[in-house]
Motif scaffolding. Structure first.
Motif, PDB file in Angstrom:
ATOM      1  N   PRO A 291       0.806  -1.230   0.000  1.00  0.00           N
ATOM      2  CA  PRO A 291       0.000   0.000   0.000  1.00  0.00           C
ATOM      3  C   PRO A 291       0.829   1.265   0.000  1.00  0.00           C
ATOM      4  CG  PRO A 291      -0.119  -1.103   2.136  1.00  0.00           C
ATOM      5  CD  PRO A 291       0.581  -2.049   1.211  1.00  0.00           C
ATOM      6  N   SER A 292       1.979   1.255   0.658  1.00  0.00           N
ATOM      7  CA  SER A 292       2.820   2.454   0.696  1.00  0.00           C
ATOM      8  C   SER A 292       3.315   2.819  -0.701  1.00  0.00           C
ATOM      9  CB  SER A 292       4.003   2.235   1.647  1.00  0.00           C
ATOM     10  OG  SER A 292       3.558   1.928   2.946  1.00  0.00           O
ATOM     11  N   LYS A 293       3.753   1.839  -1.453  1.00  0.00           N
ATOM     12  CA  LYS A 293       4.244   2.087  -2.807  1.00  0.00           C
ATOM     13  C   LYS A 293       3.113   2.535  -3.726  1.00  0.00           C
ATOM     14  CE  LYS A 293       6.934  -0.130  -6.477  1.00  0.00           C
ATOM     15  NZ  LYS A 293       7.616  -1.391  -6.896  1.00  0.00           N
ATOM     16  N   VAL A 294       1.941   1.909  -3.597  1.00  0.00           N
ATOM     17  CA  VAL A 294       0.801   2.292  -4.430  1.00  0.00           C
ATOM     18  C   VAL A 294       0.346   3.702  -4.094  1.00  0.00           C
ATOM     19  CG1 VAL A 294      -1.574   1.714  -5.038  1.00  0.00           C
ATOM     20  CG2 VAL A 294       0.090  -0.107  -4.699  1.00  0.00           C
ATOM     21  N   LEU A 295       0.329   4.050  -2.822  1.00  0.00           N
ATOM     22  CA  LEU A 295      -0.082   5.387  -2.413  1.00  0.00           C
ATOM     23  C   LEU A 295       0.871   6.451  -2.949  1.00  0.00           C
ATOM     24  CD1 LEU A 295      -1.265   4.683   1.223  1.00  0.00           C
ATOM     25  CD2 LEU A 295      -2.663   5.634  -0.601  1.00  0.00           C
ATOM     26  N   ASP A 296       2.160   6.148  -3.010  1.00  0.00           N
ATOM     27  CA  ASP A 296       3.106   7.095  -3.608  1.00  0.00           C
ATOM     28  C   ASP A 296       2.750   7.359  -5.071  1.00  0.00           C
ATOM     29  OD1 ASP A 296       4.495   7.279  -1.250  1.00  0.00           O
ATOM     30  OD2 ASP A 296       5.995   5.772  -1.789  1.00  0.00           O
ATOM     31  N   GLY A 297       2.385   6.301  -5.803  1.00  0.00           N
ATOM     32  CA  GLY A 297       1.974   6.480  -7.193  1.00  0.00           C
ATOM     33  C   GLY A 297       0.686   7.278  -7.309  1.00  0.00           C
ATOM     34  N   ILE A 298      -0.262   7.073  -6.378  1.00  0.00           N
ATOM     35  CA  ILE A 298      -1.519   7.816  -6.397  1.00  0.00           C
ATOM     36  C   ILE A 298      -1.269   9.294  -6.125  1.00  0.00           C
ATOM     37  CG2 ILE A 298      -3.729   8.113  -5.223  1.00  0.00           C
ATOM     38  CD1 ILE A 298      -3.775   5.102  -4.779  1.00  0.00           C
ATOM     39  N   HIS A 299      -0.418   9.585  -5.150  1.00  0.00           N
ATOM     40  CA  HIS A 299      -0.103  10.987  -4.847  1.00  0.00           C
ATOM     41  C   HIS A 299       0.526  11.672  -6.053  1.00  0.00           C
ATOM     42  CE1 HIS A 299       0.252   9.641  -0.374  1.00  0.00           C
ATOM     43  NE2 HIS A 299      -1.000   9.824  -0.750  1.00  0.00           N
ATOM     44  N   GLU A 300       1.412  10.988  -6.738  1.00  0.00           N
ATOM     45  CA  GLU A 300       2.036  11.558  -7.930  1.00  0.00           C
ATOM     46  C   GLU A 300       0.997  11.816  -9.022  1.00  0.00           C
ATOM     47  OE1 GLU A 300       5.465  10.303 -11.230  1.00  0.00           O
ATOM     48  OE2 GLU A 300       5.219   9.163  -9.377  1.00  0.00           O
TER      49      GLU A 300
END
Length: 528
Positions: A291-300
């Motif tokens: 989830p942390s990696k996916v959330l970074d992509g969502i924020h970008e």
């Protein structure tokens, strides 16, 4: 053991490499607030607009249930039929692969021919804790129809491009329709029927391909463009002709934008904003993703949409972000770990009476944690509050304390004599076996947790794995690192500081025990 003492700096370098690899593994770990305890589940969803619940049950749900019955690995099946909607939930046994189970379900439902052109579909591969991000679309100068179009054709396609996103669900907004209010008098005037109008619209709402027209060395692709893109295109459709004069659709009635009948609206308000109606998006996490990696992509992606893609005045406002929960969890775990290490160091300094030995023993905590991170990454164990918060620092440093205390005791007994490598190796050899067996006993105490099934197993097994890995790391430090580093610190003659307060307490305790034993020997009563 003698080799460990002699090659102590090589051993130290190996542990430094373990720490570096452990930190790298921690940066790649799947960090969650709490473990995913959901079963392996697939849901078959079938929409049949306008069909009553009883007909949905008889004509949709029951045929699908009969096809799914006997599915390999199935644990239980539940269904629910409502107005225009059929939902069948299949729960599989533990250990069944998600993609394998979905493929089996897809094979079974593909064999069923459903009435009313209904199509059974599988829900996205996510879990009950898969909602990781929620947002609304705000704009003071754009209509709800425009925001809906931006949501469906700009925002959702961009967010679904982020690796690890299973689906972006939309709530609110409207479904746009191109509508024409036919004037019956016009139909009578031009001698047309409603079927003629419908047929003309269907036949003129498509792009068709022709062939290639060769002109010398060039070839031109021939296309017929007729797809409707707006009300203007809709109004230019030719329905018929009278004496060579075309009759357009706009001649038969009033063209306008409309929408499907709405069953509700989405309202949003907080302390700084208040909108009577808005559009919401829910981002679902693909199961087993970080989830942390996916959330970074969502924020970008959200930053790119707000800054570059969306029209001026349109803004994506986030109101639920799993990152906040993960950061709070990391802060809680970090605070607990630092406080635990600080208390352990203070206690070690007080009772060992030597700050260098206390710091060396305290190094067991971070090294064992970093070793646990390596094993968690290799065995795909996520880091969460239950797994990391259950580590007991007092148990972790026990073996290192015993080993260091042995070295300090030898230095206290012989403050003026240099250490010999063989004598220290002999002490290590004597202590290694009981330390190893005690560690094995502690780890064995967690084995009953692996006898749990389903929800309990998913909740407690990560904790057992993490603690076991940390204990193995602490054992390696106690047996391989502490002897060599302790020898390097105390091999030269030196006077070790003694804790007089602790020695006095021990002396008073011994006197008290002797007094109790003497009083017991003088007692002649039968009860004693």
């Amino acid at each position: 053991m003698l080799t460990i003492i002699q090659k102590r700096w090589v051993v130290a370098c190996l542990f430094v490499m373990i720490c570096v690899f452990g930190y790298y593994s921690f940066t790649r770990l799947s960090i969650e607030a709490y473990p995913d305890i959901a079963d392996v589940t697939s849901q078959v969803v079938t929409q049949v607009p306008g069909l009553a619940a009883e007909e949905v049950e008889q004509q949709i749900t029951i045929p699908l249930e009969r096809a799914i019955n006997g599915l390999p690995g199935m644990h239980v099946m539940r269904s629910k039929s409502t107005f225009g909607l059929s939902m069948i939930t299949i729960v599989f046994q533990d250990g069944v692969d998600d993609y394998w189970s979905r493929q089996r379900v897809q094979e079974r439902i593909a064999e069923v021919e459903l009435p009313f052109d209904a199509v059974a579909e599988l829900d996205p591969l996510t879990s009950p804790i898969g909602e990781i991000y929620r947002y609304i679309i705000e704009s003071p100068n754009h209509s709800l129809r425009e925001l809906t179009d931006l949501q469906n054709w700009v925002i959702i396609p961009r967010l679904t491009q982020v690796p690890g996103v299973a689906e972006v669900s939309n709530f609110g907004g409207i479904t746009t329709q191109y509508q024409i209010e036919i004037d019956p008098a016009k139909l009578e005037q031009y001698d047309l029927a409603l079927a003629d109008v419908i047929e003309a619209i269907e036949n003129n709402n498509a792009n068709v391909g022709g062939s290639i027209l060769n002109r010398g060395d060039l070839g031109y692709v021939v296309r017929g463009i007729g797809q409707i893109t707006g009300l203007e295109d809709l109004g230019k459709i030719v329905v018929s002709s009278e004496k060579g004069v075309p009759i357009f659709l706009s001649d038969l009635g009033k063209l306008k934008y409309g929408n499907l009948e709405r069953k509700g609206v989405l309202g949003y308000s907080d302390r700084t904003r208040e909108y009577s109606e808005s559009i919401q998006g829910i981002v679902l996490l693909l199961k087993h993703e970080n989830p942390s990696k996916v959330l970074d992509g969502i924020h970008e992606a959200v930053a790119e949409l707000n800054e570059k893609t969306l029209p001026e005045g349109v803004h994506i406002h986030t109101f639920l972000d799993r990152t906040e929960l993960v950061n709070t969890t990391l802060s809680t775990v970090s605070h607990t770990l630092l406080m635990g290490m600080g208390l352990v160091i203070i206690v070690l300094i007080i009772f060992l009476g030597n700050w260098r030995g206390a710091v060396l023993v305290a190094c067991t905590i971070p090294i064992s944690l970093l070793f646990a991170f390596i094993m968690m990454k290799l065995t795909d164990i996520p880091a969460n509050l239950p797994s990391l918060g259950a580590i007991d620092f007092g148990i972790i440093v026990d073996g290192a304390i015993v080993m260091m205390e042995s070295i300090l005791k030898k230095r206290e007994d012989h403050p003026d004599a240099p250490f010999e490598e063989r004598s220290i190796a002999q002490r290590v050899r004597e202590l290694a076996k009981p330390i190893i067996f005690s560690t094995i006993i502690i780890i064995t105490a967690y084995l009953p947790l692996f006898a749990f099934e389903r929800v309990e197993r998913k909740l407690f097994s990560p904790m057992a794995f993490t603690f076991g890995y940390a204990m193995i790391g602490a054992l390696l430090v106690a047996v391989f690192l502490i002897p060599g580093m302790g020898f390097a610190l105390y091999r030269k003659p030196q006077k070790i500081y003694k804790n007089t307060w602790f020695d006095g307490l021990k002396h008073r305790y011994a006197k008290r025990i002797d007094k109790i034993l003497k009083n017991r020997s003088r007692c002649s009563c039968r009860a004693c």
